[in-house]
Design a protein around this motif. Structure first.
Motif, PDB file in Angstrom:
ATOM      1  N   LYS A   6       0.819  -1.215   0.000  1.00  0.00           N
ATOM      2  CA  LYS A   6       0.000   0.000   0.000  1.00  0.00           C
ATOM      3  C   LYS A   6       0.851   1.263   0.000  1.00  0.00           C
ATOM      4  N   LEU A   7       2.149   1.105   0.240  1.00  0.00           N
ATOM      5  CA  LEU A   7       3.049   2.260   0.169  1.00  0.00           C
ATOM      6  C   LEU A   7       3.515   2.510  -1.268  1.00  0.00           C
ATOM      7  N   HIS A   8       3.134   1.616  -2.176  1.00  0.00           N
ATOM      8  CA  HIS A   8       3.532   1.735  -3.585  1.00  0.00           C
ATOM      9  C   HIS A   8       5.043   1.712  -3.760  1.00  0.00           C
ATOM     10  N   LEU A   9       5.687   0.725  -3.153  1.00  0.00           N
ATOM     11  CA  LEU A   9       7.136   0.612  -3.322  1.00  0.00           C
ATOM     12  C   LEU A   9       7.438  -0.339  -4.466  1.00  0.00           C
ATOM     13  N   ASP A  10       8.700  -0.722  -4.603  1.00  0.00           N
ATOM     14  CA  ASP A  10       9.063  -1.637  -5.687  1.00  0.00           C
ATOM     15  C   ASP A  10       8.737  -3.093  -5.329  1.00  0.00           C
ATOM     16  N   HIS A  11       8.801  -3.976  -6.332  1.00  0.00           N
ATOM     17  CA  HIS A  11       8.379  -5.362  -6.091  1.00  0.00           C
ATOM     18  C   HIS A  11       9.327  -6.106  -5.151  1.00  0.00           C
ATOM     19  N   GLN A  12      10.598  -5.710  -5.123  1.00  0.00           N
ATOM     20  CA  GLN A  12      11.537  -6.399  -4.235  1.00  0.00           C
ATOM     21  C   GLN A  12      11.155  -6.228  -2.762  1.00  0.00           C
ATOM     22  N   THR A  13      10.690  -5.038  -2.432  1.00  0.00           N
ATOM     23  CA  THR A  13      10.287  -4.800  -1.042  1.00  0.00           C
ATOM     24  C   THR A  13       9.094  -5.683  -0.685  1.00  0.00           C
ATOM     25  N   VAL A  14       8.156  -5.810  -1.605  1.00  0.00           N
ATOM     26  CA  VAL A  14       6.982  -6.661  -1.361  1.00  0.00           C
ATOM     27  C   VAL A  14       7.420  -8.120  -1.200  1.00  0.00           C
ATOM     28  N   ILE A  15       8.325  -8.561  -2.060  1.00  0.00           N
ATOM     29  CA  ILE A  15       8.807  -9.949  -1.969  1.00  0.00           C
ATOM     30  C   ILE A  15       9.549 -10.173  -0.649  1.00  0.00           C
ATOM     31  N   ALA A  16      10.400  -9.230  -0.287  1.00  0.00           N
ATOM     32  CA  ALA A  16      11.145  -9.364   0.972  1.00  0.00           C
ATOM     33  C   ALA A  16      10.183  -9.402   2.164  1.00  0.00           C
ATOM     34  N   ALA A  17       9.086  -8.627   2.068  1.00  0.00           N
ATOM     35  CA  ALA A  17       8.095  -8.655   3.154  1.00  0.00           C
ATOM     36  C   ALA A  17       7.459 -10.037   3.258  1.00  0.00           C
ATOM     37  N   LEU A  18       7.176 -10.652   2.116  1.00  0.00           N
ATOM     38  CA  LEU A  18       6.591 -12.001   2.118  1.00  0.00           C
ATOM     39  C   LEU A  18       7.536 -13.015   2.757  1.00  0.00           C
ATOM     40  N   LEU A  19       8.828 -12.787   2.577  1.00  0.00           N
ATOM     41  CA  LEU A  19       9.813 -13.769   3.032  1.00  0.00           C
ATOM     42  C   LEU A  19      10.489 -13.364   4.338  1.00  0.00           C
ATOM     43  N   HIS A  20      10.022 -12.283   4.970  1.00  0.00           N
ATOM     44  CA  HIS A  20      10.821 -11.683   6.046  1.00  0.00           C
ATOM     45  C   HIS A  20      11.071 -12.586   7.257  1.00  0.00           C
ATOM     46  N   ASP A  21      10.195 -13.563   7.490  1.00  0.00           N
ATOM     47  CA  ASP A  21      10.413 -14.449   8.643  1.00  0.00           C
ATOM     48  C   ASP A  21      10.973 -15.816   8.258  1.00  0.00           C
ATOM     49  N   THR A  22      11.233 -16.034   6.996  1.00  0.00           N
ATOM     50  CA  THR A  22      11.631 -17.392   6.589  1.00  0.00           C
ATOM     51  C   THR A  22      13.005 -17.775   7.131  1.00  0.00           C
ATOM     52  N   VAL A  23      13.962 -16.837   7.116  1.00  0.00           N
ATOM     53  CA  VAL A  23      15.308 -17.195   7.549  1.00  0.00           C
ATOM     54  C   VAL A  23      15.352 -17.406   9.053  1.00  0.00           C
ATOM     55  N   GLU A  24      14.626 -16.577   9.779  1.00  0.00           N
ATOM     56  CA  GLU A  24      14.654 -16.702  11.226  1.00  0.00           C
ATOM     57  C   GLU A  24      13.861 -17.909  11.725  1.00  0.00           C
ATOM     58  N   ASP A  25      12.708 -18.150  11.124  1.00  0.00           N
ATOM     59  CA  ASP A  25      11.801 -19.151  11.699  1.00  0.00           C
ATOM     60  C   ASP A  25      11.748 -20.494  10.985  1.00  0.00           C
ATOM     61  N   THR A  26      12.363 -20.615   9.826  1.00  0.00           N
ATOM     62  CA  THR A  26      12.261 -21.885   9.091  1.00  0.00           C
ATOM     63  C   THR A  26      13.655 -22.353   8.680  1.00  0.00           C
ATOM     64  N   THR A  27      13.712 -23.429   7.930  1.00  0.00           N
ATOM     65  CA  THR A  27      15.021 -23.960   7.531  1.00  0.00           C
ATOM     66  C   THR A  27      15.607 -23.218   6.326  1.00  0.00           C
ATOM     67  N   THR A  28      14.852 -22.267   5.788  1.00  0.00           N
ATOM     68  CA  THR A  28      15.341 -21.491   4.647  1.00  0.00           C
ATOM     69  C   THR A  28      16.609 -20.716   5.029  1.00  0.00           C
ATOM     70  N   THR A  29      17.565 -20.642   4.097  1.00  0.00           N
ATOM     71  CA  THR A  29      18.780 -19.855   4.363  1.00  0.00           C
ATOM     72  C   THR A  29      18.835 -18.649   3.427  1.00  0.00           C
ATOM     73  N   LEU A  30      19.738 -17.740   3.748  1.00  0.00           N
ATOM     74  CA  LEU A  30      19.911 -16.572   2.875  1.00  0.00           C
ATOM     75  C   LEU A  30      20.379 -16.992   1.487  1.00  0.00           C
ATOM     76  N   VAL A  31      21.184 -18.057   1.449  1.00  0.00           N
ATOM     77  CA  VAL A  31      21.658 -18.572   0.155  1.00  0.00           C
ATOM     78  C   VAL A  31      20.458 -19.018  -0.696  1.00  0.00           C
ATOM     79  N   ASP A  32      19.500 -19.689  -0.057  1.00  0.00           N
ATOM     80  CA  ASP A  32      18.281 -20.106  -0.791  1.00  0.00           C
ATOM     81  C   ASP A  32      17.579 -18.879  -1.379  1.00  0.00           C
ATOM     82  N   LEU A  33      17.458 -17.843  -0.568  1.00  0.00           N
ATOM     83  CA  LEU A  33      16.740 -16.652  -1.021  1.00  0.00           C
ATOM     84  C   LEU A  33      17.478 -15.983  -2.170  1.00  0.00           C
ATOM     85  N   LYS A  34      18.784 -15.928  -2.050  1.00  0.00           N
ATOM     86  CA  LYS A  34      19.593 -15.288  -3.082  1.00  0.00           C
ATOM     87  C   LYS A  34      19.434 -16.039  -4.408  1.00  0.00           C
ATOM     88  N   LYS A  35      19.460 -17.371  -4.304  1.00  0.00           N
ATOM     89  CA  LYS A  35      19.342 -18.209  -5.498  1.00  0.00           C
ATOM     90  C   LYS A  35      17.972 -18.008  -6.156  1.00  0.00           C
TER      91      LYS A  35
END
Ligand code: MN
Length: 497
Positions: free
Chosen positions: A64-93
């Protein structure tokens, strides 16, 4: 039931994305939704809802802030590294380095560990961190993150907002701490970034958990008063609309009651006298151009008599956080007093979303980061905090420099400088340049000689009289307000001893 709520949020998010992003970008957003769903699969929140509701809601707020798509994607994934088995390498890939680094920064913000050298008495990293130290560290981290990429802060604030919306599901001892932190740290940061809407929401969601009794009392006091004023304002709004139409000014006029926490603070200042809160409900007039803003001001004054000293032109001189509007308070009939706020659509967007609104108004279709200048103050504070030695001093100077009321003064060349309330010519000199501070021998305010401890007022034109052999005095520490000045004065006067 839960399923439909989830679908509803997802649908709203995708609808918004479709308006803003290219086909390719939307495909990436959809992939991120699936990725997050899979990562948080079978996990529930304290409320019993599926966990994915949280990242989806955070992404919706961010979109709703009308930012770029990367910010929206990062918001969707913001808890994956902390709370799940996902790693930053996975996200980068999967989503590229930009998204991975945004998520990394958000994750770091939630891991508050303290710097041992600052708090030598705390031996273990596992013990409960005392509140003050925690706040200092949170503040410091927010500043660092902001100075690197302000988009991180939007995600973090949206995360806080959604957590506050669902706070009642948490155990009561946690609620108060989280709500307090939101009021003391996150809301002021949103405010300093000019995000009035988010600031108000952070405060109002927290308010009942921090001051439950005061909140209830305030509502019972204000609700009847608001209803009563609304009736009258409906009438005034209609009259004004007729007047503006007659003068060919296109306008949207509405009114909205003040947010609860903001009203609470104001009433504390006015001894609980509701009569003095002229903007309990203010009438907001949105017009098409700056010229129209001034025309509307003139028309309002031609019908209702303004209160002396209550006309504020934040269009000519915006607040340091970028807020622009013309405010005026007038006497209406039956002794009633009404505040009007006049602004353009663009100013309105800025007032609600602050620094984030720079993306939408960037030239062309592609979203752009705010201009370097818009973020200069963040950069300044970041540099400053690195020089500060003790946490007490950091909090003091941050509260002062970042959150307290600020004033605007001018250089003789007409450049605007914003300084904390209570600042003096010496603070001004150091703010302009270290060398000017060190060689400051006297000052003129609005063309008249003034002593160096004079407290500057909004709109003053300040001129520093410089002398090559001048030196800072230890006495200056008695009246200077800014850290930038004080640390220099200390440094030099120590050397002289
Ligand atoms: Mn979260």
């Amino acid at each position: 039931m839960e399923k439909s709520k989830l679908e509803q949020i997802e649908k709203e998010l995708l609808n918004l994305c479709e308006k803003e992003f290219s086909k390719d970008e939307i495909i990436k957003v959809k992939r991120a939704i699936d990725f997050a769903k899979n990562a948080h699969k079978d996990v529930l929140r304290q409320s019993g809802e599926p966990y994915i509701i949280h990242p989806l809601s955070v992404a919706l707020k961010v979109s709703k802030l009308h930012l770029d798509h990367q910010t929206v994607i990062a918001a969707l994934l913001h808890d994956t590294v902390e709370d799940t088995t996902t790693t930053l390498v996975d996200l980068k890939k999967n989503f590229g380095p930009d998204v991975a680094s945004l998520v990394e920064s958000v994750t770091k913000l939630s891991n508050i560990k303290i710097k041992k050298s600052w708090f030598p008495l705390i031996r273990s990293e596992t013990i409960e961190i005392p509140e003050f130290e925690r706040q200092v560290e949170t503040l410091r981290k927010m500043l660092i993150a902001m100075s690197r990429d302000v988009r991180v802060i939007f995600i973090k604030l949206a995360d806080k907002l959604h957590n506050l919306e669902t706070l009642s599901h948490l155990p009561s001892e946690k609620r108060e701490r989280i709500a307090k932190e939101a009021i003391e740290i996150y809301a002021p940061i949103a405010g300093r970034l000019g995000m009035g809407e988010w600031r108000g929401n952070l405060e109002d969601l927290s308010f009942p958990f921090v001051h439950e009794e005061a909140y209830k009392k305030l509502r019972s006091l204000a609700v009847p008063e608001i209803k009563e004023r609304e009736k009258y304002l409906t009438k005034i709004t209609k009259e004004l609309k007729v007047l503006l139409d007659k003068n060919d000014i296109n306008s949207t006029i509405n009114f909205r009651a003040k947010k609860w926490y903001s009203l609470y603070r104001k009433l504390l200042k006015y001894n609980n006298d509701m009569e003095k809160v002229y903007d309990l409900i203010a009438i907001r007039v949105i017009v098409e151009s700056v010229e129209d803003c001034y025309a509307v001001l003139g028309l309002i004054h031609s019908v209702w008599r303004p209160l002396v000293g209550r006309i504020k032109d934040y269009v000519a001189i915006p607040k340091p956080n970028g807020y622009q509007s013309i405010h005026t308070t007038v006497f209406a009939d039956q002794g009633r007093i009404i505040e009007f706020q006049i602004r353009t659509e663009k100013m309105h967007h800025q007032a609600e979303f602050g620094i984030a609104s720079h993306w939408i108004y960037a030239e062309g279709k592609t979203a752009k980061l705010p201009k370097k200048n818009d973020l200069k103050w963040i950069d300044d504070f970041y540099k400053m905090q690195k020089k500060i030695s003790s946490p007490e001093e950091l909090v003091k100077s941050l509260r002062m420099d970042l959150f307290e009321d600020r004033i605007f003064v001018f250089t003789p060349q007409g450049d605007v400088k914003d300084l904390p309330f209570g600042a003096t010519p010496v603070d001004f000199a150091y703010y302009v340049h270290t060398d000017l501070g060190n060689k400051c021998a006297g000052s003129k305010i609005n063309g008249k000689i003034a002593t160096l401890d004079t407290i500057l007022q909004n709109g003053d034109i300040v001129e520093i009289i410089k002398r090559e052999n001048a030196k800072p005095h230890a006495d200056w520490l008695k009246f200077t307000k800014t850290d930038i000045a004080r640390s220099q004065i200390k440094k030099i006067t120590h050397r002289q001893l």
